[in-house]
Design a protein around this motif. Structure first.
Motif, PDB file in Angstrom:
ATOM      1  N   UNK A 144       0.841  -1.214   0.000  1.00 33.67           N
ATOM      2  CA  UNK A 144       0.000   0.000   0.000  1.00 33.67           C
ATOM      3  C   UNK A 144       0.871   1.258   0.000  1.00 33.67           C
ATOM      4  N   UNK A 145       1.938   1.206   0.787  1.00 34.25           N
ATOM      5  CA  UNK A 145       2.806   2.384   0.862  1.00 34.25           C
ATOM      6  C   UNK A 145       3.506   2.631  -0.480  1.00 34.25           C
ATOM      7  N   UNK A 146       3.879   1.542  -1.155  1.00 37.62           N
ATOM      8  CA  UNK A 146       4.500   1.681  -2.477  1.00 37.62           C
ATOM      9  C   UNK A 146       3.492   2.296  -3.455  1.00 37.62           C
ATOM     10  N   UNK A 147       2.247   1.810  -3.372  1.00 33.88           N
ATOM     11  CA  UNK A 147       1.217   2.356  -4.283  1.00 33.88           C
ATOM     12  C   UNK A 147       0.993   3.845  -4.008  1.00 33.88           C
ATOM     13  N   UNK A 148       0.954   4.188  -2.713  1.00 35.75           N
ATOM     14  CA  UNK A 148       0.748   5.599  -2.364  1.00 35.75           C
ATOM     15  C   UNK A 148       1.868   6.486  -2.916  1.00 35.75           C
ATOM     16  N   UNK A 149       3.061   5.886  -3.057  1.00 36.31           N
ATOM     17  CA  UNK A 149       4.187   6.672  -3.593  1.00 36.31           C
ATOM     18  C   UNK A 149       4.056   6.860  -5.106  1.00 36.31           C
TER      19      UNK A 149
END
Ligand code: PLP
Length: 469
Positions: A78-83
């Motif tokens: 999720x954090x990668x997607x948010x980036x």
């Protein structure tokens, strides 16, 4: 070793204790127990920013697809997607997780050399960006599956161009001796056969040179080789492709700026490799443009990269506690210094069940005391994990010379001391097992705003038997 592992505002020492993103590591160990993976989101996003700089050196669209195999805990995805980047998956399971983490189909590439029909169905139904095809047989299976579903599958062919990287032999993937991909002539055959298929959209070609590549030149070799293939595909089939994918493999400096004593120079060089991905791709792009002069093949091309290690490895620290100690005489044949004839052993709670590469590839993770990072790390110890295997050790037992004989820590380490293994984010938890009935560890994400988020809880007794009938 000096403290070259320190990173301002990330890995520091505060009141004599290791601090990760301004939080005391021993506090985290107390609160969540060990072994514990601690991930810095700030570092994660800064690694992604660093890769996004590639956009400044190529005047074509760039797609960065995080290689989920490196670490696919949902909170990380999720954090990668948010980036703002995309994702590469290697199985139907990872594909499902990517969708669950909120990635759209058009953000997903799917690699793998043994795909099953249900995995292809999932990929085709979700209209993913590219299924990266590993053989002519697999392509026929994709065509059949897409026809049955009344769909058109986007595919990209994975090539093995015979490019050698000076990395670990198990991380080489672009040699004919490796198990991956198609030879160029098979790929041309595939393009000829399927270019007009209503069920296959031939969109690109792909290669991945290997992981932890110490020499940036391999990206130029890879790009030139892909470009030669683009030319031949055009000549043989008239097709102009939409993307080239040059894989992942950017290295991470595992050892700071000081060599690890007791291992060969070339391994030290591989472990300390540092180059800017943007520099490597700028040079590769320049070389390809030179050879492309006079063609329109690159005019509308999108460039893909799929890095894993360089996004996640250095974001993560594995905290482990010394659970036991012992002293043993050094065997006669191994005595190097007549004054040290005793080996002091430290037995931790982090073994190859959570750091598999330490056993399979004899991978070096730098170890420091989280309790006393400031004290001189000048006492040698034999350090080992908790598993019921003689090979569960942090040193080399097979004379391969890939790991040092001893680990250097402060004097007088006792049970209860918390140690930190650095740069542990890639290919660790994603390869972990419950071997010996050991619980998979928790993961704490230190959010960019400093808040702590437990993104994976420690296994429970129930998790150990969940699937047993
Ligand atoms: N792409 C492919 C096809 C791979 O096999 C791998 C890993 O081996 C990667 C991307 C990611 O490589 P790395 O984690 O070294 O960036």
């Amino acid at each position: 070793m000096t403290q070259s592992w320190k990173v301002e505002n990330f890995l520091e020492i505060n009141n004599g204790i290791l601090r990760i993103d301004h939080i005391d590591a021993t506090e985290l160990a107390r609160e969540y127990g060990t072994p514990l993976f601690v991930v810095s989101e700030k570092q994660l996003h800064s690694n992604i920013e660093r890769l996004l700089k590639i956009r400044e050196v190529i005047d074509r669209p760039l797609k960065i697809s995080y290689a989920a195999k490196a670490m696919s805990t949902m909170g990380i995805l999720r954090s990668v997607r948010e980036a703002g980047i995309d994702i590469e998956v290697n199985s139907g399971g990872e594909l499902w997780k990517a969708l669950k983490a909120g990635f759209r189909g058009d953000q997903i590439n799917f690699n793998g050399n043994s795909k099953e029909v249900w995995e292809l169905e999932l990929a085709i139904t979700n209209e993913i960006y590219a299924i990266q095809v590993d053989s002519l047989y697999e392509l026929s299976l994709i065509a059949e599956t897409a026809e049955r579903l009344g769909k058109r599958a986007n595919v990209s062919l994975r090539l093995v161009p015979e490019i050698e990287s000076h990395t670990h032999s198990g991380l080489q993937t672009a040699l004919l001796t490796s198990k991956f991909g198609m030879m160029p002539n098979e790929a041309y055959e595939a393009f000829r056969q399927y270019k007009d298929s209503p069920h296959i959209a031939m969109t690109g070609i792909h290669l991945h040179v290997g992981s932890q590549n110490p020499d940036p030149q391999v990206y130029t070799d890879a790009f030139l080789s892909l470009f030669e293939s683009l030319k031949l595909i055009r000549k043989e089939t008239g097709l102009k492709l939409q993307h080239v994918n040059i894989g992942g493999g950017f290295p991470v400096n595992y050892i700071g700026d000081e060599a690890v004593e007791g291992i060969p120079t070339e391994i030290n060089e591989m472990l300390s490799a540092t180059f800017e991905p943007a520099d490597a791709i700028r040079d590769a792009w320049a070389a390809v443009q030179d050879s492309a002069a006079g063609t329109d093949l690159l005019d509308d091309i999108t460039i893909l990269i799929e890095p894993g290690r360089s996004i996640i490895a250095d974001t993560t620290i594995c905290l482990t506690t010394v659970r036991n100690t012992k002293s043993r005489p050094v065997s006669e044949s191994k005595i190097q210094n007549p004054e040290s004839t005793i080996d002091n052993w430290l037995l931790t709670d982090a073994g190859f069940n959570i750091l598999l590469s330490m056993e399979t590839y004899k991978w070096y993770y730098h170890l420091i005391s989280a309790t006393r990072p400031n004290e001189p790390h000048d006492t040698p110890y034999k350090v080992a994990g908790p598993l019921c295997d003689g090979g569960d050790v942090y040193f080399d037992i097979e004379g391969q010379n890939r790991l040092p004989d001893h680990r250097m820590l402060p004097d007088n380490v006792k049970p209860g001391e918390v140690l930190a293994l650095l740069n542990c984010g890639a290919y660790s938890l994603s390869q972990a097992s419950q071997y010996n009935g050991r619980f998979l560890p928790p993961v704490v994400l230190i959010r960019e705003n400093g808040e702590l988020e437990l993104i994976r809880r420690r296994d429970t007794f129930a998790d150990l038997i969940n699937n047993d009938i």
